[in-house]
Design a protein around this motif. Structure first.
Motif, PDB file in Angstrom:
ATOM      1  N   VAL A  21      35.591  41.718  33.744  1.00  0.00           N
ATOM      2  CA  VAL A  21      36.016  41.707  35.157  1.00  0.00           C
ATOM      3  C   VAL A  21      35.663  43.032  35.820  1.00  0.00           C
ATOM      4  O   VAL A  21      35.102  43.066  36.928  1.00  0.00           O
ATOM      5  CB  VAL A  21      37.532  41.413  35.280  1.00  0.00           C
ATOM      6  N   ILE A  22      35.962  44.139  35.150  1.00  0.00           N
ATOM      7  CA  ILE A  22      35.686  45.467  35.725  1.00  0.00           C
ATOM      8  C   ILE A  22      34.182  45.677  35.863  1.00  0.00           C
ATOM      9  O   ILE A  22      33.706  46.152  36.908  1.00  0.00           O
ATOM     10  CB  ILE A  22      36.327  46.583  34.870  1.00  0.00           C
ATOM     11  N   THR A  23      33.414  45.324  34.846  1.00  0.00           N
ATOM     12  CA  THR A  23      31.957  45.468  34.896  1.00  0.00           C
ATOM     13  C   THR A  23      31.368  44.635  36.033  1.00  0.00           C
ATOM     14  O   THR A  23      30.524  45.115  36.797  1.00  0.00           O
ATOM     15  CB  THR A  23      31.325  45.066  33.545  1.00  0.00           C
ATOM     16  N   ASP A  24      31.815  43.404  36.164  1.00  0.00           N
ATOM     17  CA  ASP A  24      31.316  42.533  37.237  1.00  0.00           C
ATOM     18  C   ASP A  24      31.699  43.077  38.610  1.00  0.00           C
ATOM     19  O   ASP A  24      30.899  43.040  39.547  1.00  0.00           O
ATOM     20  CB  ASP A  24      31.862  41.113  37.082  1.00  0.00           C
ATOM     21  N   ALA A  25      32.925  43.576  38.737  1.00  0.00           N
ATOM     22  CA  ALA A  25      33.402  44.075  40.034  1.00  0.00           C
ATOM     23  C   ALA A  25      32.617  45.303  40.494  1.00  0.00           C
ATOM     24  O   ALA A  25      32.315  45.443  41.678  1.00  0.00           O
ATOM     25  CB  ALA A  25      34.890  44.393  39.963  1.00  0.00           C
ATOM     26  N   PHE A  26      32.294  46.191  39.563  1.00  0.00           N
ATOM     27  CA  PHE A  26      31.605  47.438  39.926  1.00  0.00           C
ATOM     28  C   PHE A  26      30.085  47.338  39.755  1.00  0.00           C
ATOM     29  O   PHE A  26      29.356  48.216  40.216  1.00  0.00           O
ATOM     30  CB  PHE A  26      32.145  48.614  39.109  1.00  0.00           C
ATOM     31  N   LEU A  74      46.720  37.167  36.727  1.00  0.00           N
ATOM     32  CA  LEU A  74      46.356  35.971  35.967  1.00  0.00           C
ATOM     33  C   LEU A  74      46.532  34.719  36.809  1.00  0.00           C
ATOM     34  O   LEU A  74      47.479  34.608  37.588  1.00  0.00           O
ATOM     35  CB  LEU A  74      47.258  35.836  34.738  1.00  0.00           C
ATOM     36  N   GLU A  75      45.613  33.791  36.623  1.00  0.00           N
ATOM     37  CA  GLU A  75      45.744  32.462  37.213  1.00  0.00           C
ATOM     38  C   GLU A  75      45.442  31.462  36.107  1.00  0.00           C
ATOM     39  O   GLU A  75      44.329  31.472  35.558  1.00  0.00           O
ATOM     40  CB  GLU A  75      44.785  32.286  38.381  1.00  0.00           C
ATOM     41  N   ASN A  76      46.411  30.649  35.767  1.00  0.00           N
ATOM     42  CA  ASN A  76      46.261  29.697  34.652  1.00  0.00           C
ATOM     43  C   ASN A  76      45.799  30.402  33.376  1.00  0.00           C
ATOM     44  O   ASN A  76      44.954  29.893  32.643  1.00  0.00           O
ATOM     45  CB  ASN A  76      45.303  28.571  35.020  1.00  0.00           C
ATOM     46  N   GLY A  77      46.301  31.602  33.153  1.00  0.00           N
ATOM     47  CA  GLY A  77      45.960  32.358  31.948  1.00  0.00           C
ATOM     48  C   GLY A  77      44.644  33.101  32.006  1.00  0.00           C
ATOM     49  O   GLY A  77      44.308  33.835  31.080  1.00  0.00           O
ATOM     50  N   ASP A  78      43.887  32.937  33.087  1.00  0.00           N
ATOM     51  CA  ASP A  78      42.585  33.600  33.224  1.00  0.00           C
ATOM     52  C   ASP A  78      42.748  34.935  33.958  1.00  0.00           C
ATOM     53  O   ASP A  78      43.424  34.992  34.998  1.00  0.00           O
ATOM     54  CB  ASP A  78      41.612  32.699  33.985  1.00  0.00           C
ATOM     55  N   VAL A  79      42.147  35.993  33.439  1.00  0.00           N
ATOM     56  CA  VAL A  79      42.224  37.317  34.062  1.00  0.00           C
ATOM     57  C   VAL A  79      41.315  37.352  35.292  1.00  0.00           C
ATOM     58  O   VAL A  79      40.100  37.185  35.181  1.00  0.00           O
ATOM     59  CB  VAL A  79      41.822  38.425  33.067  1.00  0.00           C
ATOM     60  N   THR A 100      37.612  40.183  39.923  1.00  0.00           N
ATOM     61  CA  THR A 100      36.376  39.455  39.674  1.00  0.00           C
ATOM     62  C   THR A 100      35.694  39.119  41.012  1.00  0.00           C
ATOM     63  O   THR A 100      36.366  38.743  41.969  1.00  0.00           O
ATOM     64  CB  THR A 100      36.648  38.198  38.816  1.00  0.00           C
ATOM     65  N   PRO A 101      34.374  39.321  41.134  1.00  0.00           N
ATOM     66  CA  PRO A 101      33.698  39.175  42.430  1.00  0.00           C
ATOM     67  C   PRO A 101      33.954  37.847  43.153  1.00  0.00           C
ATOM     68  O   PRO A 101      34.099  37.830  44.370  1.00  0.00           O
ATOM     69  CB  PRO A 101      32.214  39.332  42.070  1.00  0.00           C
ATOM     70  N   GLN A 102      34.045  36.749  42.409  1.00  0.00           N
ATOM     71  CA  GLN A 102      34.250  35.441  43.041  1.00  0.00           C
ATOM     72  C   GLN A 102      35.604  35.338  43.736  1.00  0.00           C
ATOM     73  O   GLN A 102      35.796  34.458  44.570  1.00  0.00           O
ATOM     74  CB  GLN A 102      34.148  34.295  42.013  1.00  0.00           C
ATOM     75  N   ARG A 103      36.540  36.224  43.397  1.00  0.00           N
ATOM     76  CA  ARG A 103      37.888  36.137  43.952  1.00  0.00           C
ATOM     77  C   ARG A 103      38.259  37.357  44.798  1.00  0.00           C
ATOM     78  O   ARG A 103      39.422  37.516  45.166  1.00  0.00           O
ATOM     79  CB  ARG A 103      38.897  35.958  42.815  1.00  0.00           C
ATOM     80  N   GLN A 104      37.290  38.207  45.102  1.00  0.00           N
ATOM     81  CA  GLN A 104      37.566  39.358  45.960  1.00  0.00           C
ATOM     82  C   GLN A 104      37.839  38.905  47.386  1.00  0.00           C
ATOM     83  O   GLN A 104      37.452  37.819  47.795  1.00  0.00           O
ATOM     84  CB  GLN A 104      36.394  40.343  45.913  1.00  0.00           C
ATOM     85  N   ARG A 105      38.521  39.751  48.130  1.00  0.00           N
ATOM     86  CA  ARG A 105      38.878  39.516  49.532  1.00  0.00           C
ATOM     87  C   ARG A 105      39.838  38.335  49.699  1.00  0.00           C
ATOM     88  O   ARG A 105      39.846  37.661  50.719  1.00  0.00           O
ATOM     89  CB  ARG A 105      37.642  39.341  50.402  1.00  0.00           C
ATOM     90  N   GLN A 106      40.654  38.114  48.667  1.00  0.00           N
ATOM     91  CA  GLN A 106      41.675  37.065  48.724  1.00  0.00           C
ATOM     92  C   GLN A 106      43.073  37.645  48.525  1.00  0.00           C
ATOM     93  O   GLN A 106      44.026  36.895  48.328  1.00  0.00           O
ATOM     94  CB  GLN A 106      41.391  35.985  47.667  1.00  0.00           C
ATOM     95  N   GLY A 107      43.187  38.969  48.535  1.00  0.00           N
ATOM     96  CA  GLY A 107      44.491  39.610  48.420  1.00  0.00           C
ATOM     97  C   GLY A 107      44.932  39.925  46.997  1.00  0.00           C
ATOM     98  O   GLY A 107      46.011  40.478  46.795  1.00  0.00           O
ATOM     99  N   ILE A 108      44.108  39.595  46.010  1.00  0.00           N
ATOM    100  CA  ILE A 108      44.498  39.835  44.615  1.00  0.00           C
ATOM    101  C   ILE A 108      44.603  41.330  44.337  1.00  0.00           C
ATOM    102  O   ILE A 108      45.567  41.797  43.721  1.00  0.00           O
ATOM    103  CB  ILE A 108      43.513  39.149  43.641  1.00  0.00           C
ATOM    104  N   GLY A 109      43.631  42.099  44.796  1.00  0.00           N
ATOM    105  CA  GLY A 109      43.664  43.550  44.595  1.00  0.00           C
ATOM    106  C   GLY A 109      44.874  44.174  45.272  1.00  0.00           C
ATOM    107  O   GLY A 109      45.556  45.021  44.683  1.00  0.00           O
ATOM    108  N   SER A 110      45.167  43.756  46.491  1.00  0.00           N
ATOM    109  CA  SER A 110      46.337  44.292  47.209  1.00  0.00           C
ATOM    110  C   SER A 110      47.624  43.973  46.456  1.00  0.00           C
ATOM    111  O   SER A 110      48.517  44.820  46.344  1.00  0.00           O
ATOM    112  CB  SER A 110      46.413  43.707  48.624  1.00  0.00           C
ATOM    113  N   GLN A 111      47.714  42.768  45.937  1.00  0.00           N
ATOM    114  CA  GLN A 111      48.913  42.405  45.168  1.00  0.00           C
ATOM    115  C   GLN A 111      49.013  43.224  43.891  1.00  0.00           C
ATOM    116  O   GLN A 111      50.114  43.654  43.509  1.00  0.00           O
ATOM    117  CB  GLN A 111      48.902  40.910  44.843  1.00  0.00           C
TER     118      GLN A 111
END
Length: 170
Positions: free
Chosen positions: A18-23, A50-55, A83-94
């Motif tokens: 996740v970190i490698t993909d994000a950066f 986590l969502e359904n056990g997925d990081v 993870t890039p596919q889920r950025q800009r959805q508030g996950i980082g802020s949470q």
């Protein structure tokens, strides 16, 4: 529905990805591995979304100190990744909000971050130089920010935030 929890050993490979993909590179993921293997690591402050056990995301707070007239304990927020596919959805802020809450519960007073000022200001971070703080890392003044978790935690403190050497490799 997202869950937020301390990382488990079984999630480490997924966190690295996740970190490698994000950066788009491995330096930040390698930094997390280095922090995990030193006394500055606080397992309870290495959190996953986590969502359904997925990081989907990860945030890490690790011990550092401010060298002033005395050594003042602090936390470094680094890195934050989604993870890039889920950025800009508030996950980082949470992740930031949950993480800062856990830092307060753990009785820490100060968190520093090197990051995008517009992003981190929304959580109360301010330019560290306004508090007389400087970084041991060669970073732009506007990107070096601090948050007082307890009121007046940085009152009358002028000092240098001492990052461990492994931060220089990012």
């Amino acid at each position: 529905m997202l869950d937020f929890a301390p990382e488990t050993h079984n999630q480490r490979a997924k966190i690295y990805q996740v970190i490698t993909d994000a950066f788009g590179r491995t330096q930040e993921a390698s930094l997390v591995d280095k922090i995990r293997n030193c006394p500055n690591f606080i397992p309870a402050l290495s959190l996953v979304a986590l969502e359904n056990g997925d990081v989907l995301g990860h945030i890490l707070f690790s011990r550092i100190f401010i060298e002033a007239s005395e050594q003042i304990p602090a936390l470094a927020l680094a890195p934050l990744a989604v993870t890039p596919q889920r950025q800009r959805q508030g996950i980082g802020s949470q992740l930031v909000q949950v993480g800062l809450s856990k830092c307060r519960e753990s009785d820490y007073s100060v968190v520093v971050v090197v990051g995008e000022p517009r992003y981190y200001r929304r959580f109360g971070f301010q330019k560290a130089s306004q508090f007389g703080l400087h970084s041991s890392l060669p970073i732009p003044d506007e990107a070096f920010m601090v948050l007082e978790l307890k009121p007046s935690a940085l009152m009358n403190i002028n000092g240098n935030v001492c990052y461990p050497d492994y931060f220089n490799e990012v």
